[in-house]
Design an enzyme around this catalytic site. Structure first.
Site, mmCIF file in Angstrom:
data_model
loop_
_atom_site.group_PDB
_atom_site.id
_atom_site.type_symbol
_atom_site.label_atom_id
_atom_site.label_comp_id
_atom_site.label_asym_id
_atom_site.label_seq_id
_atom_site.Cartn_x
_atom_site.Cartn_y
_atom_site.Cartn_z
ATOM 1 N N GLU A 39 -10.308 -17.673 4.270
ATOM 2 C CA GLU A 39 -11.868 -17.393 4.305
ATOM 3 C C GLU A 39 -11.593 -16.204 3.242
ATOM 4 O OE1 GLU A 39 -13.408 -15.339 7.700
ATOM 5 O OE2 GLU A 39 -15.397 -15.810 7.010
ATOM 6 N N HIS A 84 -18.825 -18.523 17.298
ATOM 7 C CA HIS A 84 -18.402 -17.217 18.097
ATOM 8 C C HIS A 84 -19.603 -16.724 18.996
ATOM 9 C CE1 HIS A 84 -15.072 -15.949 15.138
ATOM 10 N NE2 HIS A 84 -15.675 -16.754 14.470
ATOM 11 N N ASP A 93 -21.550 -17.708 12.931
ATOM 12 C CA ASP A 93 -22.383 -16.489 13.708
ATOM 13 C C ASP A 93 -23.700 -16.905 13.168
ATOM 14 O OD1 ASP A 93 -19.777 -14.932 14.441
ATOM 15 O OD2 ASP A 93 -19.490 -15.191 12.266
#
Ligand code: ADE
Ligand code: ZN
Length: 329
Positions: A196, A15, A275
């Protein structure tokens, strides 16, 4: 220094805002005289507790990213980080929602700045980068359609796919079918976060209703043997982010992570960081941990890189070039 640092790597799940170094966000906040909430710990790292708070801190950090220039500089910083781990190809999630609230004119300016930075990074280090436009699930289906329209308009050399991140517990995959159809009509291949924080059903519903060809995470597919067979048969690639899953508590310890079981079952797995500064990781660390915990070595890393080449949303000529680099040519 890790023996894996110089190994060429592909990353399919990163991201753009989530890869922002905390020091980058702090310096922008200082420059703009924006007072951020308590999103950093004493060491200056991002600080959050649990997934909902992670999303909240992530969105607060995004508050300082307000101009195309900010996104240009962010893209340069992120790609320079990736190149330092010898990532040779990366697909980065870029969200029109964070870039001018999906306003058509604003998005064009943001996307021009982002792609200009990607071209400059390629000229500097050779790193190939493409963008997968994303909507944010907990912003709802209407905003998702607007984001998809922006991505559809930008489809081409740099914008090569469409996907969805955000809170997996918010509504059902089918509620976002219109956004995914809009992107598909523009020829964009699709991926979505699923499996997830949602279980195997979330993956099944995403495959059934969204037309996705890859799944972001997807690790909780391991809870459904029938789904595992389907992923293997249909060769649905999982964008697995083990360090992210440990940091966010999807699994308690690395040894509990199902990546090796998924691979053994014939599911195409790839490795990414999601991330990285939020999870105190980078691509080299992911490789180190996979070696340490599951005994992975050259053979397994070559396999995940080849899986990533196959599943990448870029064109065939780029794939040929990536294979050439992976083969040491
Ligand atoms: N957005 C950024 N990181 C994410 C994650 N791990 N899951 C869902 N949405 C995200
Ligand atoms: Zn993600």
């Amino acid at each position: 220094m890790s023996k894996w640092r110089d190994t060429p790597k592909l990353e399919l799940h990163l991201h753009l805002e989530g890869a922002a170094p905390p020091a980058f966000i702090r310096s922008l906040a200082d420059r703009k005289r924006i007072t951020l909430g308590p999103i950093f710990d004493d060491q200056g790292n991002y600080s959050y507790s649990g997934f909902a708070d992670f999303l909240n801190v992530y969105e607060q950090a995004c508050e300082v990213l307000k101009t195309p220039r900010d996104y240009h500089d962010l893209t340069r910083a992120v790609l320079s980080q990736s190149a330092s781990h010898n990532v040779i190809y990366t697909e980065i999630f870029a969200s029109p929602d964070f870039c001018g609230n999906s306003d058509p004119v604003a998005w064009q300016e943001y996307f021009a700045a982002i792609t200009e930075a990607a071209a400059a990074a390629r000229a500097e280090s050779g790193i190939e980068c493409r963008f997968v436009g994303t909507c944010v699930r907990h912003f709802g289906p209407e905003k998702a359609v607007k984001a998809a329209q922006r991505c559809a308009e930008s489809a081409g050399e740099w914008m090569v796919g469409f996907g969805m991140g955000g809170a997996e517990g918010f509504m059902r995959p089918a509620d976002f079918a219109r956004a995914f159809s809009c992107a598909a009509e523009a020829g964009l291949p699709l991926t979505t976060h699923a499996g997830e924080f949602g279980g195997a059903d979330s993956v099944t519903e995403s495959l059934d209703h969204l037309g996705v060809r890859r799944i972001g995470h997807g690790v909780r597919s391991i809870e459904d043997a029938g789904l595992i067979r389907r992923l293997a048969e249909e060769q649905i690639t999982l964008e697995v982010n083990p360090g992210s899953n440990i940091a966010l508590g999807v699994y308690g310890e690395w040894a509990d992570h199902p990546i090796a079981q998924l691979r053994a079952a014939g599911v195409p797995v790839t490795v990414s960081t999601d991330d990285p500064p939020y999870f105190h990781t980078d691509m080299t660390r992911e490789y180190d941990m996979l070696e340490q915990v599951f005994g992975w070595g050259e053979a397994e890393f070559s396999e995940v890189n080849e899986n990533a080449v196959v599943a990448a949303f870029c064109d065939a000529a780029t794939k040929t070039n990536l294979r050439r680099i992976l083969n040491g040519a």
